[in-house]
Design a protein around this motif. Structure first.
Motif, short mmCIF file in Angstrom:
data_model
loop_
_atom_site.label_atom_id
_atom_site.label_comp_id
_atom_site.label_asym_id
_atom_site.label_seq_id
_atom_site.Cartn_x
_atom_site.Cartn_y
_atom_site.Cartn_z
N UNK A 20 0.88 -1.20 -0.21
CA UNK A 20 0.06 -0.04 0.02
C UNK A 20 0.87 1.34 0.09
N UNK A 21 1.92 1.22 0.81
CA UNK A 21 2.92 2.37 0.95
C UNK A 21 3.80 2.61 -0.31
N UNK A 22 3.41 3.45 -1.04
CA UNK A 22 4.35 3.68 -2.28
C UNK A 22 4.32 5.08 -2.77
N UNK A 23 4.43 5.17 -4.17
CA UNK A 23 4.04 6.50 -4.85
C UNK A 23 2.95 7.10 -4.42
N UNK A 24 2.04 6.34 -4.42
CA UNK A 24 0.60 6.78 -3.95
C UNK A 24 0.39 7.46 -2.94
N UNK A 25 1.28 7.32 -1.91
CA UNK A 25 1.51 8.15 -0.72
C UNK A 25 2.60 9.17 -0.75
N UNK A 26 3.72 8.65 -0.79
CA UNK A 26 4.60 9.62 -0.90
C UNK A 26 4.83 10.67 -2.07
N UNK A 27 4.26 10.53 -3.20
CA UNK A 27 4.26 11.33 -4.23
C UNK A 27 2.86 11.99 -4.39
N UNK A 28 1.81 10.99 -4.70
CA UNK A 28 0.33 11.44 -5.07
C UNK A 28 -0.29 12.24 -4.12
N UNK A 29 -0.14 11.65 -2.78
CA UNK A 29 -0.99 12.20 -1.60
C UNK A 29 -0.84 13.69 -1.46
#
Length: 431
Positions: A20-29
């Motif tokens: 779950x923790x990936x670019x969706x968190x660190x970049x996109x969020x």
């Protein structure tokens, strides 16, 4: 072939969190926070995690453990006689490959940026020149695929579980250090105010859709990712508490990333609502260049993002790899080679349209896969069977969650997932 098992409960939680923790968190969020008004978007995102994210994670872990198989075979085992519900397994399979290709492209970019910061060559670091340079793209994409290949070939416990466990713990520690550093910057208070104080006047249909889609995308749910790890889970594991902990880790990572980026942008004089997809590769580079010690801060930041990207890739590879092992009876190394080659080719093909590809995945594929999985669990499976899967492994003293979980999943979650698809088509568009 005996099915592999995870070595520990912490390993399962961190492995699932790694998916779950990936670019969706660190970049996109963080850039979604900026683009959609800051605090109001964050509030809606939390709400969507509760009514969408938590039920789908519990459900995916449950059906995976019940079937003890990869997603496609799982739906074949759980569907009623005469049904063709297993076709949904192919939708979820494609969702995993689509997410995998996206993360492979972006992680290749991150490797390139980390190398440039490590070498101290950051003054002329141009995003446009990077993505239009075939040599750079192919080289760093290949590095990413080889890195994932090396981790996956060591197996579930020796490769995935061990590497993800250390990467996730180190990622959270480094992100916390960077967040504290951002708080100390002059002008950071403006960014914190934008991030933490909701502006309800800025909330419209587009913000609601963005929060719903980010909840799906951030957790990498499409009827696939969490399923495969559920299939490796012990019968004695309490799934609701594990799902809660995974969602908690995911949320902490997203919050920390925004705490790092948004105050730093405010301190650097950047416009908080103008980051967009180029935030991590354009705006932040300018912020780091203008910051005392910016090279060191940038290097630590990009190693954090690299950990997040690699953990997502290797975890997203696992479902297709497991499918090949079951379907073609190939060994793990050959399965990894095949999936790595397929993922690498798709990643090369989508590079010019990575942003649009991400929109398709987050707006359509993830919500569709999650909706179909919800229908399977809450409408096709018998209620007693579904709840038995949820409560298996529940220890003495743990509460029965039937009273809220089943109605929430059957009515609110399924309706919200359908709404996310419809509203996504209306408001989302394709970048």
């Amino acid at each position: 072939m005996e099915r592999e098992k995870l070595g520990s409960r912490l390993g399962f939680i961190l492995l699932s969190a790694g998916c779950a923790i990936g670019c969706g968190n660190v970049w996109k969020f963080p850039w979604m926070c900026g683009q959609y008004g800051g605090g109001g978007f964050v509030l809606l995102y939390f709400f969507c995690l509760v009514i969408l994210g938590l039920p789908i994670m519990i459900m995916e872990f449950c059906v995976g453990r019940a079937a003890q198989a990869s997603p496609i075979k799982m739906y074949q085992k759980l569907e009623k006689k005469g049904q063709k519900w297993h076709i949904h397994g192919y939708v979820s399979f494609f969702g995993s490959v689509a997410l995998m290709a996206f993360y492979t492209v972006v992680t290749g970019w991150i490797v390139y940026y980390f190398v440039r910061f490590l070498m101290g060559n950051i003054q002329d670091l141009g995003f446009s020149s990077m993505i239009t340079n075939p040599g750079v793209n192919v080289t760093y994409l290949a590095v990413t695929v080889v890195l994932a290949f090396g981790i996956l070939c060591f197996g579930l416990q020796g490769g995935l579980e061990r590497v993800t466990k250390y990467m996730m713990m180190l990622l959270l520690v480094l992100m916390l250090v960077l967040a504290v550093h951002s708080f100390t910057l002059s002008g950071a208070a403006e960014g914190l105010r934008f991030y933490l104080v909701p502006d309800f006047s800025a909330i419209d249909g587009g913000v609601i859709v963005a929060a719903m889609n980010q909840a799906f995308f951030s957790l990498s749910v499409a009827g696939n990712g969490s399923v495969i790890y559920g299939s490796y889970l012990s019968k004695s594991e309490c799934i609701p508490s594990s799902a809660r902990n995974v969602a908690l880790f995911d949320t902490i990572a997203a919050l920390l990333a925004a705490f790092v980026i948004i105050p730093a942008m405010a301190a650097g004089g950047a416009q908080l609502d103008a980051g967009g997809p180029g935030l991590m590769f354009v705006y932040l580079v300018n912020v780091f260049n203008a910051m005392p010690g910016g090279r060191i801060v940038g290097m630590i930041f990009y190693i954090c993002v690299l950990f997040a990207g690699v953990s997502s890739i290797v975890n997203l590879y696992e479902a297709p790899v497991a499918f090949l092992q079951e379907k073609l009876h190939t060994n793990r190394v050959l399965s990894v080679v095949i999936i790595g080659a397929v993922g690498g080719v798709i990643a090369l093909c989508i590079q010019p349209w990575t942003s649009q590809w991400m929109d398709v995945v987050s707006i359509y594929i993830c919500p569709l896969g999650a909706l179909l999985a919800g229908i399977m669990f809450f409408w096709v499976m018998k209620k007693d069977t579904a709840l038995a899967a949820v409560h298996e492994g529940r220890t003495a003293g743990k509460k029965d969650i039937s009273g809220w979980f089943y109605p929430l999943g059957k009515w609110v979650y399924c309706a919200a997932s359908l709404a996310a698809l419809i509203l996504g088509a209306i408001y989302g568009g394709i970048g």
